[in-house]
Structure formats: C-alpha cells, structure tokens
Design an enzyme around this catalytic site. Structure first.
Site, PDB file in Angstrom:
ATOM      1  N   HIS A  22       0.820  -1.222   0.000  1.00 14.19           N
ATOM      2  CA  HIS A  22       0.000   0.000   0.000  1.00 14.19           C
ATOM      3  C   HIS A  22       0.845   1.260   0.000  1.00 14.19           C
ATOM      4  CE1 HIS A  22      -3.968  -1.846   0.417  1.00 14.19           C
ATOM      5  NE2 HIS A  22      -3.400  -2.740   1.191  1.00 14.19           N
TER       6      HIS A  22
ATOM      7  N   ASP B  52      -0.566  -4.653   6.033  1.00 10.64           N
ATOM      8  CA  ASP B  52      -1.603  -5.529   5.494  1.00 10.64           C
ATOM      9  C   ASP B  52      -1.377  -5.802   4.009  1.00 10.64           C
ATOM     10  OD1 ASP B  52      -2.088  -2.754   5.163  1.00 10.64           O
ATOM     11  OD2 ASP B  52      -4.103  -3.187   4.425  1.00 10.64           O
ATOM     12  N   GLU B  53      -1.951  -6.886   3.574  1.00 10.73           N
ATOM     13  CA  GLU B  53      -2.057  -7.220   2.148  1.00 10.73           C
ATOM     14  C   GLU B  53      -0.740  -7.102   1.380  1.00 10.73           C
ATOM     15  OE1 GLU B  53      -6.508  -6.531   0.737  1.00 10.73           O
ATOM     16  OE2 GLU B  53      -5.509  -4.610   1.057  1.00 10.73           O
ATOM     17  N   ILE B  54       0.326  -7.611   1.938  1.00  9.11           N
ATOM     18  CA  ILE B  54       1.583  -7.647   1.188  1.00  9.11           C
ATOM     19  C   ILE B  54       1.425  -8.704   0.097  1.00  9.11           C
ATOM     20  CG2 ILE B  54       4.071  -8.063   1.314  1.00  9.11           C
ATOM     21  CD1 ILE B  54       3.857  -7.277   4.319  1.00  9.11           C
TER      22      ILE B  54
ATOM     23  N   GLU C  65      -2.219  -9.331   9.577  1.00 11.06           N
ATOM     24  CA  GLU C  65      -1.372 -10.246   8.815  1.00 11.06           C
ATOM     25  C   GLU C  65       0.045 -10.319   9.377  1.00 11.06           C
ATOM     26  OE1 GLU C  65      -3.356  -7.927   7.462  1.00 11.06           O
ATOM     27  OE2 GLU C  65      -3.712  -8.302   5.323  1.00 11.06           O
TER      28      GLU C  65
END
Lengths: 561, 561
Positions: free
Chosen positions: B274, B338-340, B389
């Site tokens: 992000h 988050d969301e790597i 995460e």
C-alpha cells in the site's frame, strides 16, 4: 416528436474516447461530431438570444449558463488536471460568442410552457455548432425548451486550467433530440420531509442531465406534507410538524422553478393504499389505521387505506384529487394504486360488512373508486398515471387506455402491461430504486437486509425495451430512477441520488451511443466521472465513483486492465 | 484505569425506557440513575470551573458546551415534539448552574495531554449529579479529560420546545467510565483527499460519542497527501494536486483540534505494501509500480510496494517513519503491514534476484525491514501498531509483544492473535467497515458487488470478546469502525459515517447497559434516534434511521409490533 428534423445533418465521424481524456457530455448527444482543435472561451464571452419577445425563463437560462461557464472551473480528469495543455492552448483560437435562434415561423413560448405539454407534443431537440476558427457558435431549435437543452450541452463542453476555459475537441457539430419523451426522477416526501431548497437543488441537477419529469410522491401513510386549500386539516394534522408542510407558496416555487428548468412536475397522491396519514384529519375515512401488527396490513408501518366502500370517502377522495390537480400545470396526475392490502379491508368491519351485504368484491369497489377519481381528473384535462398493480393485479373496467402505467415490481412486468395496451413508464425496482441496499430499518431486526445497493453501472445496463415486441416497444414512454425516503432525508439526498440518477437520464435521452452503438459502462465511466466532478464544482454532493487515482487515469482501473 | 473509583456510588435504579420517550444519552453511562421530575435550564445558565489554572482547552470545552445547550434545540422525539410537555413544565424547578471540579490532589493537565497518554494511563471517568430541586449540578472527575466526557454527557440531557430547554427525567446520578481504553474511528485519506474542515467536523462528531482515537490511514498507493518536512517530494509528486496536501499547519490544526476534543491521533503510514504513491517521488524504491494487470499484484489498482530487500529503501522507510512519528504527539504509530502481495515481489527483478542470490525468504526480509522501522519508533517512545497479517500471515521475530495488532479480515481472527500474546484493537471488516455495500467501482464490472451495507444495528451486535478466553479477553484494548475511501469523499463522508459509527462508540464505552444487561438494538434505537437528530441540529449530515413517523413513535415500527 415530429417538429424537429435532424436528417439534414451529415454525421462525419464519432469521437467516443479521445487519447487525452474523455468527452464530458452527459447524456451523450444522438448525433455528434468533434475534432481535435484547442479552442479557448473569451473572458468576455457573450450569449446572444436572437428570439423576439424572449421569455424570461430563457433569459434566466442564458444567465445561468454564463455563470456555469465562469464558475464551473472543471479541470480535465487527467494527471495534472490540464497542466499539460498549455502547449496546445498557446496557438488556440478564441471563441467570443454563442447565438441562440429558433427555426423560422415558430411560436415563441416559455420553457415552462413547452415542458408541460403532453409528452407527444414536447420538442426538445436542438442543433449546436461550435467552429474551431474563432467564429461564433450557433444554437438552433424549434422551441425554447430545445434551446434550453442545447445550453445545457454547451455548458458541459468546457474545461478550465490556470485561468483559461477551453476545449481540446473543437469543432463540434451536434444534432440532438431525446430517444424517449419521459425521463424522470422520483422522490418520496412522505417518509421524510425534504425542505424546498433540497428539492430545488435536485431540480437543478436533473436539468443538468436533461431529466424532464419530477415524479413527486408527495404523500403516503407516514405523513401528509401537502397543503391543500380546500382541505387544510390534512397538512395540519397529517404533516410531521407545521414546519414540514409544503405551503401554497412553496408549491408554486417548486412548480415554477421546475418549469423554468425544463421539468414537468408529475404529482402523485397515492390511493387507496398508502394513505394512512389522511386519517390524522379524517380518522373515519381510513381502514386499519395504525393497526398492529402492521405487517399484517401493510408492507411497512404504519397501516392505513382509504375506506373505498364508503360513498363519502369516494366523494372526498375525488374532490381532494381534483382540488390538487387543478392547481398543477402538468398534463398528468398520478393516483398511485400500488400495494393495496386486502387483509386491511377484509378485517375492517365497515369494509367487510359492505362487501358481504352487497355481495361485492374488492375489485368491484376499486373499479368504482377509480372510475370516480379518474373521471374527475380527465374532466380537468389530466391524463391519469397509475402503478402497475392497477392493471396486473386488478381487473378494472374504469381504466382508460390513455392511462399511463408505471412499472416498479420487476423489469419483467412491462410486457404484460403492454399486452393490455397501456403506455408505460419504466421504474423497475431491480434497476432503478435508489434506496435499495440501505439495509432494514425495522426495529428489532439487526440481521434484516433491504436489497443490494444498485450501482450506476448496474442501472446503466437496463434495457427499457427488453422482452418487448416492436409494437409493445412503441408503448414505452421512458422511465426513471426513484428515491423512496425511509432512510433518506435532506442529509443524504444528494449523495444517494447523484450521479447515479444520471444512468437513466442517458438511457432515455441517448438510448445508444452515436451511430447506434449500444450504451456501454466502460465507455461511459470517464464521461460520468466528468459529470460527477462538474456536479461537485457546482456545489452538489455527488458521490465519487472510483479512487481519484482512477478518475485521473481513464480505464486504468478497468477490470484486469 | 485505576485512578477513578465508582464503587462509592449507590445505583438506586436504572431507567432505560421512559413511557414518554427515550433517554438521549449515547453512549449510555455505565452507572445511571434517573427520575421523573421536569427540570428547566435557566436562560442564564452558567458553568463554573472550580479548577485552578484551568487549561485553555477545558475553558473552550465549557464554552462549546454552553453553545450546544443554547443552540441544540432538539425537540423530543414524540408526536408534537414537546408540545404536550407544557403541563409538566409549568411547575418545574429551574437549574441555573453546573460546577466542574477535580478530585483533590490531582495534577491539572490539559485535555489534550490526558488524551495522548498511553492507553493504560488514560482516565476518562466522571461523576455527574443533576438534582431536581433547582440546586446546581456538579461534575467531578480525576482529570480534565474526565470533565470533558462529563460535559459531553451533560449536553445530551436536554430537549427544547417553545423556548424552554428542559428534561423530564431529573434527578440524574451518573458515575461513568469507559469499558475499553481504545475507542476509535478510522479514515483513509489516500483514495480520496478529505479537506481539513471535513476532518475537523468528523472529530467534532467523534467527541460527541466519546470516541478517543482518530486512526488516520493517511497514505496509500493511490496518493500521498502528507507533507513531510524532510521528504517534501513525497507530497509534491504523490499528492493528487498541490491543493490536496496536508501541510505542516494543517496537520498541527488537526492534532490540536483532536487533542482539545479528547482525541488521540494514531497515524498510519502503511508499509511495505500500500505504498505505491512513494514511487511518484522515488520510483526506484517501488516494486511492481503501476504494473498491469493490477489484479496480479494488488487487491486494487494501482500496484506498488516498497522494495524491502534494498538497504537504501529500508533506511529511507525507517528515516521517513521517524521523521513523521517525531512530530506526532501520540504514544502510538501504525506501520500498517496488510495485504503484502508476494507476486509483486517475486516478479520484481530486483527483489527476486536478491532473494535467489542470498537464499532469503520474503519472511526474512520483512523481518529485517520491520525490525528497522519498529526499532526506530520504539526509540522515539512510540508503540507500534500493525494489521493482523503481520502476526497471522508472517512469522516475525522483530515484533515486540508491546505491539498492538488491529484485526480487519474477520471477527474470527482475534483468538489467534491473542494466542500469540499481542494486544488487540478490533476493526473486523464484517462488522465495522463503513464502506461495505457501496458496490464495485472497478471499471467494466457492472455486475460486481462489494459486500453488503452494514447497518448500525448489525454493527451493534458485535461482541469484541466473542470466542476469547478470559485471559485472551484482557488483551482486547477496544476497537473501531473505519471508512475506506474508494467511493467516499467530502461529499458523502458525513452520511456514510454517521450515526453508524456511534455503534462501536457504545460497544467500547458502555459494553453493556447499566446493570450489566447486554446491549440490545431494540432498546438502543430510540436513543440513537435522539443522537442522530441532535447531530443534525448541530449541522452534521447524519442519515435518518427510520421514516420520521417511526422516529416520533419509539418501538411502533419494531418488527411485528
């Protein structure tokens, strides 16, 4: 629709997506030619009205257009918002004027007059030419209403950056007219009262996308905000408060503002259902008023329907509708007729006694009731409008084939209505209800849903002629999106409606892209982005459609792009 | 949380629903006694601050409270809006003052100072007594922050009709303190930029419901609106425009406004995912920047993650976070996590070459990266905050057990985090995401959905301790609702957030109704209606929860009522 002829215009080519950005026109004109020249708007740009005895609403529209040209200041939706256009503008010509004129031998009427004609007599077409050599633009139409639509288009042409108002797509040749005569927006002012200012602002936004009908569902079981001279008790006891009443002056303001913006006001007083608020002033006229459990007697609280077996109630309703309709300049008036709840009547002692002792059916008394109200409206020169149940659920001999039927339950229902020969306005809930997805509001129902939010791009896939034969298709007058106001009020009106309601505006004005190419959400998105940003520039709280990163990069956020 | 003792207060009885209307307090105080006396507020009502060297933000809060008392003018939510209260008010006493004081031997600090302490040191409790005999009300607390919370409660007591400000429920005895120390609201200012005024207005509304943390997700791949003195290029190249940047002065305004309203600002700079917008200024630092198809490399467009294998990038990120964190008065700072997206790294030549040649895993480089950034933050006295995460998907030795972990993927995930011993902030998307249900915004996806709109009453059913053992429960610090801004901007911020975000405010302040009765949406609805109408009176565009007919008749629109 025959008074305007576009066949003389040679459509040279159609520019849909330019490499440098999007074409900001919404709804897209039916016939459109654009170029690739930069053209600047003179700071002293003038609009000349070459119309004798120009009506005051046309003069107002010209002044409003000049204000939009000066104040919109919409940056192009590209990275830099126009910073990279400087080179293109350095050698650009400047346009200093637009001239409006009517075709020869036309009678000059006000925009409002033209907007309130019968649908088949409304003429909204126009021709707009914007040369790229610096000479004046011209706008020609057969009516002031057509000129108004052309002004609306003209105001959407221009971007702004660093003090310059310009386009990169001159010259323009536009010959435009609507595909459908009825293009509406519905608003319910009974579940919540909307201040007059909110309604006027909504009319503004409607005019920006050439919506021509404000379907005003003004009353319902929840409240009666409409002041009626002959029946003042209705608003006095049925409105939420004395401050939440549309006074005579308010109604006149709304009607004249709508008219001047090319909008007809189709008022609906829903009968015999959705009428519980009449009971606040006339409790004897209402069956199952506020009865519990409400779910036995109505789709939502509170219950209450007109006692249509009682002659006094039939006379009252007929007189009431006449009192209201005679003050409305529209050629149309809606008597509603949706969601009549049989249990409410069958459990009502007065109604059930009558039905039993006279051996009559609900269908029979509804026929008598409707005959009375519709005859009175027809006597006033009004064409009645009803919801679809009146022809699909009930078998009424009282409905003239002139009656216009509005769909709502499903997009599948038009064919059955057309089979009966009625003209149709398409307002199917599964495409066009703007309140869907707000969730259940019934108390004690934490897990209740209320449909799925209908995005603009889903609404935009609606085909108003789907599953209709050619002769049935001819009965479709147009359609509309609609906001039911259980969970909407002035606080969320604008973001709930805009720019989503632009979807139907384009479906019913443009029907296709120029050249007959079907409407397509992927093509439309950058244009709708432009419209949304222009709406925001004009002070309207229209919701964003994508992250701004995407808005500035047309198609970069398309699926799997 | 030990500095305030409520055990001395005898709770005589609990009044939850009065026959004449609702109790307008939100969040509901933990200990509450009310009566049935009418009591009028004197037109010259005064608030005296019996605090030596009263800090200026406390003085401001008192003045703000007086303005609310004068201007709220909230009619009771009953038919007539208070018109029927005249008889009750005719013999009512008048109260002319409220006196604020601190418990003896307390150090006087500003509200802002108290609001920014470590969570375990924050003291927000207060005692509020409003007699019904006309004598002055008293508000006592251990801190100015507690007094601020008490003033907030005091301002919610009063209704207005016909020139009188009054309650029908005096006397009041309230002893209150929050169940959880962290009660937040999240806002994403990267997908769309929110003007400072919008943020200040949001802080106002947060303070009305005693939310004490503004979780500011300030940057993301879409834009970098944050001015950083040492790294000005980030905003210069990464913001949507020069006008869409939070300047040093803007940030100071937000921080001080928040502090004075009892709100800590938890800033998040999401790393290493992000972060694509960093590439606008530092393209070499970003892997898969704007790569297509974006769906291969990111949950949404555009793709872009920090090249955490490059030492220069690790140093840059560490220095950047330090530069920002040192200007933040909060004790907390979020590094995201988050969301790597693994594919982004594995398809990036620089990253994959490093991994292959050094025989390292993504987990290993993330550990090194996180160790660097977190060590720097800890060195500045900050406690790091991360998304879930970072403990559930990755196995990082670099995460201190002091780290606070924010849930989001599911309400089921807290137990696994607690198993690892981390403290938890609950922000589960399936209860608390305010953007759910806005529909897909990806271009060319007319039929795509985006979850279901989460109503306040659904969010309100959330139990932050569900499925946790007693020792795990002790790790739950609180929680928050959050607005991701793909389809939200200033135009729809207020109706999208309010009053829905009041749901979590009550869950984490009150936890239960007084007396330990579980929270219940049916009980809560009339109180939330009061809150929503008061918000509207204060100029906030909070959405209506029911048709106004229902709002004026508590419980009449409950399911099957």
């Amino acid at each position: 629709m025959a008074r305007f002829n576009v066949s003389g215009l040679l459509v040279l080519f159609v520019a849909l997506v330019l490499p440098s950005g999007a074409l900001a026109l919404w709804p897209i004109p039916r016939n459109l030619t654009t170029g690739t020249s930069a053209l600047k708007l003179d700071t002293n740009f003038t609009i000349s009205v070459n119309v004798s005895d120009s009506p005051s609403d046309l003069v107002d529209a010209v002044n409003q257009t000049k204000q939009y040209l000066e104040n919109d200041r919409l940056g192009r939706l590209v990275v830099g918002r126009g910073a990279n256009d400087t080179a293109a503008l350095s050698g650009a010509k400047t346009i200093s004027g637009l001239t409006l004129s009517l075709e020869e031998n036309t009678t000059v009427n006000s925009i409002a007059y033209e907007a309130r004609l019968k649908l088949e007599d409304r003429v909204e077409g126009y021709r707009l030419t914007i040369p790229n050599d610096g000479s004046d633009a011209t706008l020609v139409a057969n009516t002031t209403l057509g000129l108004y639509r052309g002004l609306t288009t003209f105001s959407q042409i221009w971007y702004w950056y660093g003090g310059e108002t310009y386009t990169l797509e001159a010259p323009f040749e536009i010959a435009d007219l609507p595909a459908y005569p009825y293009r509406g927006l519905g608003l319910d002012t009974s579940r919540h009262y909307f201040p007059v200012d909110s309604i006027l602002r909504t009319l503004d936004a409607m005019s920006w996308v050439k919506i021509n009908t404000f379907h005003w569902h003004v009353t319902d079981s929840q409240s009666w905000p409409l002041y009626v001279v002959e029946y003042p008790d209705l608003a006095q006891y049925g409105a939420y408060s004395a401050q939440q009443v549309y006074s005579e002056q308010d109604i006149q303001n709304i009607l004249s503002y709508a008219g001047a913006h090319g909008i007809d006001v189709l008022l609906e007083i829903d009968t015999p259902g959705h009428s519980g608020s009449i009971g606040s002033a006339y409790p004897d006229y209402i069956a199952c008023m506020y009865e519990t459990p409400w779910s036995s007697y109505a789709g939502e609280p509170p219950a209450g329907q007109l006692r249509m077996t009682v002659p006094e109630v039939v006379n009252f309703t007929t007189s009431l509708l006449s009192s209201v309709a005679k003050t409305m300049p529209s050629s149309y008036f809606s008597t509603g007729g949706d969601e009549i709840n049989s249990a409410c009547y069958l459990d009502d002692p007065i109604t059930s006694t009558y039905l039993n002792t006279t051996n009559t059916t609900l269908n029979g008394v509804l026929d008598t009731f409707t005959n009375s109200t519709h005859s009175a409206l027809v006597g006033l020169g009004k064409t009645p409008v009803v919801w679809e149940e009146m022809v699909l659920e009930w078998n009424l001999t009282s409905l003239s084939n002139e009656t216009i039927v509005m769909t709502w339950i499903s997009s599948q229902d038009a064919a059955a209505i057309a089979d009966k020969g009625f003209r149709i306005v398409q307002a199917p809930s599964n495409y066009f209800y703007l309140d869907e997805g707000q969730g259940s509001w019934v108390g004690g129902d934490p897990f209740g849903g209320s449909g799925t939010f209908i995005t603009w791009q889903y609404a935009y896939t609606y085909d108003p002629l789907a599953n209709l034969t050619e002769s049935q298709q001819a009965l479709v007058l147009g359609g509309q999106q609609i906001l039911w106001a259980e969970q909407s009020a002035a606080q969320n009106l604008e973001p709930t409606v805009w720019p989503r309601a632009a979807a139907s505006a384009e479906i019913f004005w443009s029907a296709t892209q120029p050249g007959g190419i079907p409407l397509n959400g992927t093509e439309a998105l950058p244009r709708l982005q432009d419209l949304r940003y222009r709406m925001v520039q004009r002070g309207l709280n229209a919701i964003p459609l994508q992250p701004e990163w995407c808005s500035l990069r047309p198609h970069a956020c398309d699926q799997y792009s």
